[in-house]
Design a protein around this motif. Structure first.
Motif, PDB file in Angstrom:
ATOM      1  N   SER A   1       4.267   9.404   8.559  1.00 16.89           N
ATOM      2  CA  SER A   1       3.184   9.805   9.450  1.00 16.89           C
ATOM      3  C   SER A   1       2.366  10.929   8.832  1.00 16.89           C
ATOM      4  CB  SER A   1       3.750  10.242  10.805  1.00 16.89           C
ATOM      5  OG  SER A   1       2.726  10.692  11.669  1.00 16.89           O
ATOM      6  N   ALA A   2       3.051  11.888   8.223  1.00 13.78           N
ATOM      7  CA  ALA A   2       2.353  13.013   7.594  1.00 13.78           C
ATOM      8  C   ALA A   2       1.562  12.554   6.379  1.00 13.78           C
ATOM      9  CB  ALA A   2       3.358  14.095   7.194  1.00 13.78           C
ATOM     10  N   MET A   3       2.140  11.670   5.583  1.00 12.58           N
ATOM     11  CA  MET A   3       1.478  11.247   4.353  1.00 12.58           C
ATOM     12  C   MET A   3       0.395  10.201   4.593  1.00 12.58           C
ATOM     13  SD  MET A   3       4.338  11.439   1.318  1.00 12.58           S
ATOM     14  CE  MET A   3       5.597  10.419   2.099  1.00 12.58           C
ATOM     15  N   LYS A   4       0.335   9.620   5.770  1.00  6.60           N
ATOM     16  CA  LYS A   4      -0.812   8.772   6.111  1.00  6.60           C
ATOM     17  C   LYS A   4      -2.068   9.641   6.191  1.00  6.60           C
ATOM     18  CE  LYS A   4      -0.504   5.602   9.326  1.00  6.60           C
ATOM     19  NZ  LYS A   4      -0.173   4.946  10.617  1.00  6.60           N
ATOM     20  N   ASP A   5      -1.895  10.871   6.669  1.00  2.94           N
ATOM     21  CA  ASP A   5      -3.029  11.794   6.760  1.00  2.94           C
ATOM     22  C   ASP A   5      -3.563  12.164   5.379  1.00  2.94           C
ATOM     23  OD1 ASP A   5      -2.812  11.766   9.490  1.00  2.94           O
ATOM     24  OD2 ASP A   5      -1.708  13.651   9.632  1.00  2.94           O
ATOM     25  N   VAL A   6      -2.700  12.151   4.363  1.00  4.12           N
ATOM     26  CA  VAL A   6      -3.136  12.465   3.005  1.00  4.12           C
ATOM     27  C   VAL A   6      -4.217  11.482   2.561  1.00  4.12           C
ATOM     28  CG1 VAL A   6      -2.415  12.543   0.581  1.00  4.12           C
ATOM     29  CG2 VAL A   6      -0.931  13.508   2.355  1.00  4.12           C
ATOM     30  N   ILE A   7      -4.046  10.212   2.956  1.00  7.77           N
ATOM     31  CA  ILE A   7      -4.989   9.174   2.538  1.00  7.77           C
ATOM     32  C   ILE A   7      -6.199   9.107   3.457  1.00  7.77           C
ATOM     33  CG2 ILE A   7      -5.265   6.661   2.306  1.00  7.77           C
ATOM     34  CD1 ILE A   7      -2.508   6.532   1.117  1.00  7.77           C
ATOM     35  N   THR A   8      -6.000   9.345   4.737  1.00  9.74           N
ATOM     36  CA  THR A   8      -7.131   9.240   5.667  1.00  9.74           C
ATOM     37  C   THR A   8      -8.025  10.467   5.640  1.00  9.74           C
ATOM     38  OG1 THR A   8      -5.749  10.107   7.477  1.00  9.74           O
ATOM     39  CG2 THR A   8      -5.866   7.698   7.215  1.00  9.74           C
ATOM     40  N   SER A   9      -7.451  11.656   5.400  1.00 13.58           N
ATOM     41  CA  SER A   9      -8.278  12.870   5.475  1.00 13.58           C
ATOM     42  C   SER A   9      -7.871  13.964   4.499  1.00 13.58           C
ATOM     43  CB  SER A   9      -8.221  13.435   6.904  1.00 13.58           C
ATOM     44  OG  SER A   9      -6.880  13.727   7.281  1.00 13.58           O
TER      45      SER A   9
ATOM     46  N   THR B   1     -10.735  -0.127   0.424  1.00 11.99           N
ATOM     47  CA  THR B   1     -12.135  -0.249   0.802  1.00 11.99           C
ATOM     48  C   THR B   1     -12.501  -1.632   1.314  1.00 11.99           C
ATOM     49  OG1 THR B   1     -12.730  -0.793  -1.485  1.00 11.99           O
ATOM     50  CG2 THR B   1     -12.839   1.532  -0.841  1.00 11.99           C
ATOM     51  N   SER B   2     -11.737  -2.660   0.950  1.00 11.56           N
ATOM     52  CA  SER B   2     -12.083  -4.036   1.324  1.00 11.56           C
ATOM     53  C   SER B   2     -11.251  -4.566   2.471  1.00 11.56           C
ATOM     54  CB  SER B   2     -11.939  -4.964   0.107  1.00 11.56           C
ATOM     55  OG  SER B   2     -12.812  -4.562  -0.933  1.00 11.56           O
ATOM     56  N   ILE B   3     -10.070  -4.023   2.681  1.00 12.27           N
ATOM     57  CA  ILE B   3      -9.205  -4.465   3.775  1.00 12.27           C
ATOM     58  C   ILE B   3      -8.690  -3.245   4.527  1.00 12.27           C
ATOM     59  CG2 ILE B   3      -8.492  -6.625   2.670  1.00 12.27           C
ATOM     60  CD1 ILE B   3      -5.897  -5.225   1.849  1.00 12.27           C
ATOM     61  N   ASN B   4      -8.301  -3.464   5.752  1.00 15.63           N
ATOM     62  CA  ASN B   4      -7.778  -2.380   6.578  1.00 15.63           C
ATOM     63  C   ASN B   4      -6.258  -2.443   6.572  1.00 15.63           C
ATOM     64  OD1 ASN B   4      -7.498  -0.299   8.424  1.00 15.63           O
ATOM     65  ND2 ASN B   4      -7.764  -1.641  10.199  1.00 15.63           N
ATOM     66  N   MET B   5      -5.648  -1.713   5.643  1.00 19.52           N
ATOM     67  CA  MET B   5      -4.196  -1.711   5.521  1.00 19.52           C
ATOM     68  C   MET B   5      -3.688  -0.270   5.529  1.00 19.52           C
ATOM     69  SD  MET B   5      -1.436  -3.556   5.229  1.00 19.52           S
ATOM     70  CE  MET B   5      -2.072  -5.161   4.720  1.00 19.52           C
ATOM     71  N   PRO B   6      -2.834   0.081   6.481  1.00 20.62           N
ATOM     72  CA  PRO B   6      -2.277   1.438   6.501  1.00 20.62           C
ATOM     73  C   PRO B   6      -1.539   1.753   5.200  1.00 20.62           C
ATOM     74  CG  PRO B   6      -1.826   0.304   8.565  1.00 20.62           C
ATOM     75  CD  PRO B   6      -2.359  -0.731   7.617  1.00 20.62           C
ATOM     76  N   ALA B   7      -1.672   2.989   4.765  1.00 19.82           N
ATOM     77  CA  ALA B   7      -0.989   3.426   3.547  1.00 19.82           C
ATOM     78  C   ALA B   7      -0.648   4.893   3.684  1.00 19.82           C
ATOM     79  CB  ALA B   7      -1.866   3.184   2.316  1.00 19.82           C
TER      80      ALA B   7
ATOM     81  N   TRP C   1      -0.631  12.700 -10.721  1.00 22.54           N
ATOM     82  CA  TRP C   1       0.224  11.676 -10.120  1.00 22.54           C
ATOM     83  C   TRP C   1      -0.352  11.210  -8.784  1.00 22.54           C
ATOM     84  CZ3 TRP C   1       4.949   9.926 -12.114  1.00 22.54           C
ATOM     85  CH2 TRP C   1       5.510  10.676 -13.159  1.00 22.54           C
ATOM     86  N   PHE C   2      -0.032   9.995  -8.431  1.00 19.32           N
ATOM     87  CA  PHE C   2      -0.162   9.565  -7.048  1.00 19.32           C
ATOM     88  C   PHE C   2       0.922   8.548  -6.761  1.00 19.32           C
ATOM     89  CE2 PHE C   2      -1.399   7.277  -3.295  1.00 19.32           C
ATOM     90  CZ  PHE C   2      -1.799   8.311  -2.469  1.00 19.32           C
ATOM     91  N   SER C   3       1.757   8.877  -5.774  1.00 15.53           N
ATOM     92  CA  SER C   3       2.782   7.945  -5.289  1.00 15.53           C
ATOM     93  C   SER C   3       2.420   7.556  -3.870  1.00 15.53           C
ATOM     94  CB  SER C   3       4.171   8.598  -5.304  1.00 15.53           C
ATOM     95  OG  SER C   3       4.633   8.766  -6.630  1.00 15.53           O
ATOM     96  N   GLY C   4       2.376   6.259  -3.618  1.00 13.95           N
ATOM     97  CA  GLY C   4       1.997   5.814  -2.284  1.00 13.95           C
ATOM     98  C   GLY C   4       2.577   4.455  -1.956  1.00 13.95           C
TER      99      GLY C   4
END
Length: 264
Positions: free
Chosen positions: A58-66, A75-81, A95-98
């Protein structure tokens, strides 16, 4: 830490806290089809609580959204990450781990001799997004969110105190409501109520504490923040409770009805 180790660690978070030992193959067979080595059932271990893994996600979803990983958002599909970026000194390593509900990936960018800084600080994030998004598109994976376990519950908290929000105070605070619905593992919800918001009467003309001489039409109730003295200005400064009373209305300039005129 190697890229493989880091990816496996993040995959454990994505897998509700279950760590799966990485493997590069499932089985080896001979020319007759006999299985020589079978790794279809790899080593697995629960390394963190399911609730802890979900809260991290939940916390790391915010890293990607904001946050710092906004470039990793599809950018082409709506997939939570969810994920986390990282850098070493002078951007010698980036680095980026996701992960999504389907796949986990890690991108490292840098020079082999590790003595040069990188000028493009988003290169690795773009690579991660391009690869991960293409995989999901080509596999026609259905959009779905991370499954929230039953061990996670919600509560309304005040963002200024971190305690339970108080109706009539936190939701009416000067500057806007500070109430937020937050997620908690069962048994960890705060038990104390917000104690930083106070409702006081102020004089609208001076924005100071109202006194007995302020006209009722000039008095209003406002919810301020009450905390210790600040050593420097913060975002809370303009919402702090006044410390002084109105200096305009007093017994010398209060408008009162004149007494009956007495003729000599």
């Amino acid at each position: 830490v190697t890229n493989l180790e880091l990816t496996a660690a993040y995959a454990a978070i994505a897998n509700s806290g279950t760590y799966h030992e990485p493997t590069l193959y499932t089985k080896i067979v001979d020319q007759s089809g006999n299985v020589i080595i079978d790794k279809t059932k790899g080593k697995s271990e629960q390394v963190m609580k399911e609730s802890t893994a979900w809260l991290l996600t939940s916390a790391m979803k915010d890293v990607i959204t904001s946050g710092t990983g906004r470039r990793c958002r599809f950018t082409s599909i709506n997939m939570p990450a969810a994920g986390k970026s990282g850098t070493s000194s002078k951007y010698r390593d980036t680095w980026f781990s996701g992960y999504t509900p389907y796949y986990t990936g890690t991108i490292w960018s840098g020079y082999d001799n590790n003595n040069l800084s990188q000028t493009d600080k988003d290169y690795h994030k773009n690579v991660w997004r391009e690869i991960m998004e293409r995989i999901h598109i080509e596999k026609s994976l259905e959009t779905k969110d991370f499954t929230r376990p039953d061990s996670i519950i919600t509560a309304s908290i005040c963002t200024k105190s971190g305690k339970l929000a108080v109706d009539g105070l936190c939701n009416e605070a000067l500057g806007g409501s500070t109430v937020k619905t937050e997620y908690f593992a069962k048994g960890t919800i705060p038990t104390d109520k917000c104690d930083v918001h106070k409702k006081v009467k102020v004089c609208k003309e001076t924005n100071l504490l109202a006194n007995d001489f302020c006209p009722e039409t000039e008095v209003e109730e406002v919810v301020f923040i009450e905390k210790g003295e600040e050593t420097s200005s913060t975002t809370d400064t303009k919402y702090l409770i006044p410390t002084k009373e109105c200096t305009v209305h007093n017994e010398y300039n209060t408008n009162t009805e004149p007494e009956d005129e007495v003729k000599p």
